[in-house]
Scaffold this motif. Structure first.
Motif, PDB file in Angstrom:
ATOM      1  N   THR A   1       0.413  -1.648  -0.278  1.00  0.00           N
ATOM      2  CA  THR A   1       0.095   0.133  -0.152  1.00  0.00           C
ATOM      3  C   THR A   1       0.883   0.883   0.069  1.00  0.00           C
ATOM      4  O   THR A   1       1.298   1.683   0.807  1.00  0.00           O
ATOM      5  CB  THR A   1      -1.089   0.085   1.388  1.00  0.00           C
ATOM      6  N   PRO A   2       0.648   2.571  -1.080  1.00  0.00           N
ATOM      7  CA  PRO A   2       1.612   3.393  -0.830  1.00  0.00           C
ATOM      8  C   PRO A   2       1.430   4.414   0.164  1.00  0.00           C
ATOM      9  O   PRO A   2       0.450   4.378   0.506  1.00  0.00           O
ATOM     10  CB  PRO A   2       1.336   3.718  -1.980  1.00  0.00           C
ATOM     11  N   ASP A   3       2.015   5.807   0.424  1.00  0.00           N
ATOM     12  CA  ASP A   3       1.858   6.806   0.718  1.00  0.00           C
ATOM     13  C   ASP A   3       0.924   7.255   0.580  1.00  0.00           C
ATOM     14  O   ASP A   3       1.048   7.025  -1.098  1.00  0.00           O
ATOM     15  CB  ASP A   3       3.406   7.244   1.273  1.00  0.00           C
ATOM     16  N   VAL A   4      -0.446   7.851   1.345  1.00  0.00           N
ATOM     17  CA  VAL A   4      -0.675   8.828   0.505  1.00  0.00           C
ATOM     18  C   VAL A   4      -0.130  10.592   0.602  1.00  0.00           C
ATOM     19  O   VAL A   4       0.459  10.323   1.663  1.00  0.00           O
ATOM     20  CB  VAL A   4      -2.328   8.386   0.964  1.00  0.00           C
ATOM     21  N   PRO A   5      -0.346  11.360  -0.732  1.00  0.00           N
ATOM     22  CA  PRO A   5      -0.292  12.590   0.060  1.00  0.00           C
ATOM     23  C   PRO A   5      -1.094  13.485   1.307  1.00  0.00           C
ATOM     24  O   PRO A   5      -2.407  12.854   1.470  1.00  0.00           O
ATOM     25  CB  PRO A   5      -0.827  13.541  -1.113  1.00  0.00           C
TER      26      PRO A   5
ATOM     27  N   THR B   1       0.969   9.779   6.263  1.00  0.00           N
ATOM     28  CA  THR B   1       2.427   8.515   6.448  1.00  0.00           C
ATOM     29  C   THR B   1       1.797   7.127   6.899  1.00  0.00           C
ATOM     30  O   THR B   1       1.096   7.534   7.803  1.00  0.00           O
ATOM     31  CB  THR B   1       3.390   9.362   7.381  1.00  0.00           C
ATOM     32  N   ILE B   2       2.175   6.054   6.261  1.00  0.00           N
ATOM     33  CA  ILE B   2       2.121   4.766   6.948  1.00  0.00           C
ATOM     34  C   ILE B   2       3.553   4.545   7.831  1.00  0.00           C
ATOM     35  O   ILE B   2       4.327   4.802   6.989  1.00  0.00           O
ATOM     36  CB  ILE B   2       1.631   3.619   6.210  1.00  0.00           C
ATOM     37  N   GLY B   3       3.298   3.906   8.928  1.00  0.00           N
ATOM     38  CA  GLY B   3       4.530   3.530   9.624  1.00  0.00           C
ATOM     39  C   GLY B   3       5.029   2.091   9.150  1.00  0.00           C
ATOM     40  O   GLY B   3       3.774   0.871   9.079  1.00  0.00           O
TER      41      GLY B   3
END
Length: 542
Positions: A166-170, A173-175
């Motif tokens: 799953t990519p980070d989103v603008p 942040t995903i740890g």
């Protein structure tokens, strides 16, 4: 003989916040509004046979408090959820989640929590691995105390479809661990990845949370709240559920607290399409104002700064996805402003505050002067040169003093002493001519005005390490704090004609205190109790 007035409150020390009559002994109320303020003899003469008599017994009376920044549903819901705010270690955190999970049916989401890793030793962010074994049947989504960072367990991430791919989103942040696997930490815009699968609350759940919030508010002498709603992609839909809840409870005769409910700036077109401007409603519930976000929070290291954090040299925070597109953001500000929808913008970092002040200045440059009641929520970290701009641009600083004594425990580790010197710069803002509106940011901090005033006037951090105050030059006087918590907050919501002071024609909302806070060492104010809360002339039991 028919009563001439509904209520007289006698034998008090009334602090009116009315410059024409600063203090008095008594108040007369008719049809929910104040009709007279004066001496005991003057007010007693207005009483008839059916008039209710409230003996103030020599106690200090102040206008009811108006909390300029709350998240009312979240706070009420959190009162019945897992309590993590005072967990002081990893093990205590895990034990409380486990104990709460044992009381919940399988499949029910465990939410709220309000944990604070800065209270743990060692300081470390939690991981889903801590709680997976004790929550096998319940998805968990518990928030850090600032609401800008969440912890999900493995089940919650599975339901949301979040994986290492799953990519980070603008704006979020995903740890991740060193192998790229999600740790369960989600910051700001990344929270939407999980929140989109959490079921919306039922009407019964909304009502229960709001009524719990109302009880808590009235117990603490808060008769008006400015509900800032929710964060995330579904914020407007959730706030709509809550506003329906307010209306439902009003229709049932179960609602007393006065609410100004804000919707997200991104959804301002909904209001404009219906011709709704600020303060559409009545004395109990109004809508029409909007809220935007410029950045995240200091605790989550997502506040937007000019320079990187001292403890994270590669990170200076980030703007929200909204503000990452400044021209589109300004177009929404301008459309709302032209439609008469008052705007408040959350800004924490110094760059976030500067940027919002710049955009607010542009509104006046392009559309001319007007009584806009523009606000910055938190106004937390300011460059010295931006402090006078609040008064110059007529921008209200909506601040929450409890954050200062909480964050003051650790903030200098993150931003250093120099930047901390103009953090929570309440006195500098006031001395520069700015209008302050005080609030709590409840659920983030207690909705207790005595603790808020204590924080504003002492700045003694919660760890006891600053007995003379953390940057004591920024302390307010008690008089300044009460003014900002009553008149200032009413002005911030454009309702100073209705409330904020005790004067004829104003709503009869006032509070009786156990002690006279104007003649008390500010250090003792946190122990002052609310003896009685009166809203619309009706006595509430604390």
């Amino acid at each position: 003989m028919q009563a001439q007035v509904d209520l007289v409150a006698l034998h008090g020390k009334v602090w009116t916040e009315n410059p024409a009559q600063p203090e008095a002994q008594a108040i007369a109320v008719q049809a929910h509004r104040i009709v007279a303020v004066g001496s005991d003899a003057e007010i007693a003469a207005l009483a008839g046979r059916g008039t209710k008599i409230l003996d103030l017994a020599g106690k200090r009376v102040v206008p009811a408090f108006n909390d300029a920044h709350v998240h009312f549903f979240w706070g009420g819901q959190g009162l019945a959820s897992v309590q993590l705010a005072d967990a002081h270690s990893r093990q205590e955190f895990v034990d409380r989640v486990a104990a709460y999970a044992r009381t919940r049916p399988a499949g029910e989401w465990i939410v709220d929590g309000n944990w604070d890793e800065q209270k743990w030793s060692p300081v470390e962010l939690p991981s889903h691995a801590w709680i997976d074994a004790v929550t096998p049947n319940n998805p968990v989504w518990v928030q850090r105390s600032d609401g800008h960072m969440m912890l999900a367990n493995a089940l919650a991430m599975k339901l949301a479809g979040v994986t290492r791919n799953t990519p980070d989103v603008p704006g979020g942040t995903i740890g991740r661990d060193r192998d790229g696997n999600p740790t369960g930490i989600f910051k700001d815009a990344a929270k939407d990845l999980v929140e989109r699968v959490i079921p919306a609350p039922t009407d019964a759940q909304v009502d229960a949370a709001l009524l719990a919030a109302q009880r808590y508010a009235l117990q603490n002498g808060v008769c008006s709240v400015q509900d800032m709603g929710f964060t995330g992609a579904h914020a407007a839909d959730l706030q709509a559920l809550v506003v329906r809840g307010y209306q439902r409870l009003i229709a049932q005769g179960r609602w007393k607290v006065r609410v100004s409910a804000r919707f997200p700036l991104d959804e301002g077109a909904r209001l404009r399409a219906l011709g709704i401007a600020t303060n559409f409603g009545d004395d109990t519930l109004v809508i029409g104002s909007l809220k935007a976000f410029a950045d995240g929070s200091l605790g989550s290291a997502t506040a937007w700064f000019m320079e990187p954090f001292d403890d994270q040299p590669g990170n200076a925070g980030q703007p929200t996805e909204q503000l990452a597109h400044p021209e589109a953001f300004f177009a929404k500000l301008q459309a709302a402003d032209r439609a008469g929808n008052a705007i408040a913008t959350h800004a924490i970092g110094d760059l976030a505050n500067k940027t919002i002040l710049d955009l607010y200045a542009r509104l006046e440059q392009e559309d001319g002067p007007a009584d806009r009641r523009l606000r910055i929520e938190h106004a937390q970290h300011l460059r010295p040169e931006d402090i006078p701009r609040f008064a110059q641009l007529h921008v209200i600083a909506s601040v929450q003093p409890y954050h200062a004594i909480d964050d003051g425990r650790w903030a200098e580790t993150r931003i250093g002493h120099k930047r901390a010197a103009t953090t929570y710069a309440f006195r500098s803002l006031l001395d520069a001519g700015a209008t302050l509106a005080l609030g709590s940011d409840w659920f983030v901090a207690p909705m207790n005005p005595m603790e808020t005033i204590y924080a504003a006037t002492t700045r003694r951090t919660l760890d006891g390490k600053h007995p003379e105050g953390w940057f004591p030059e920024q302390r307010l006087t008690v008089e300044q704090a009460v003014h900002a918590y009553t008149v200032g907050s009413a002005y911030a919501e454009s309702q100073e004609a209705r409330k904020g002071s005790l004067a004829p024609g104003k709503l009869a909302d006032f509070v009786v205190l156990s002690d006279d806070i104007f003649h008390l060492d500010p250090v003792a104010i946190e122990h002052v109790r609310i003896v009685s809360t009166v809203i619309g002339g009706e006595l509430m039991t604390p």
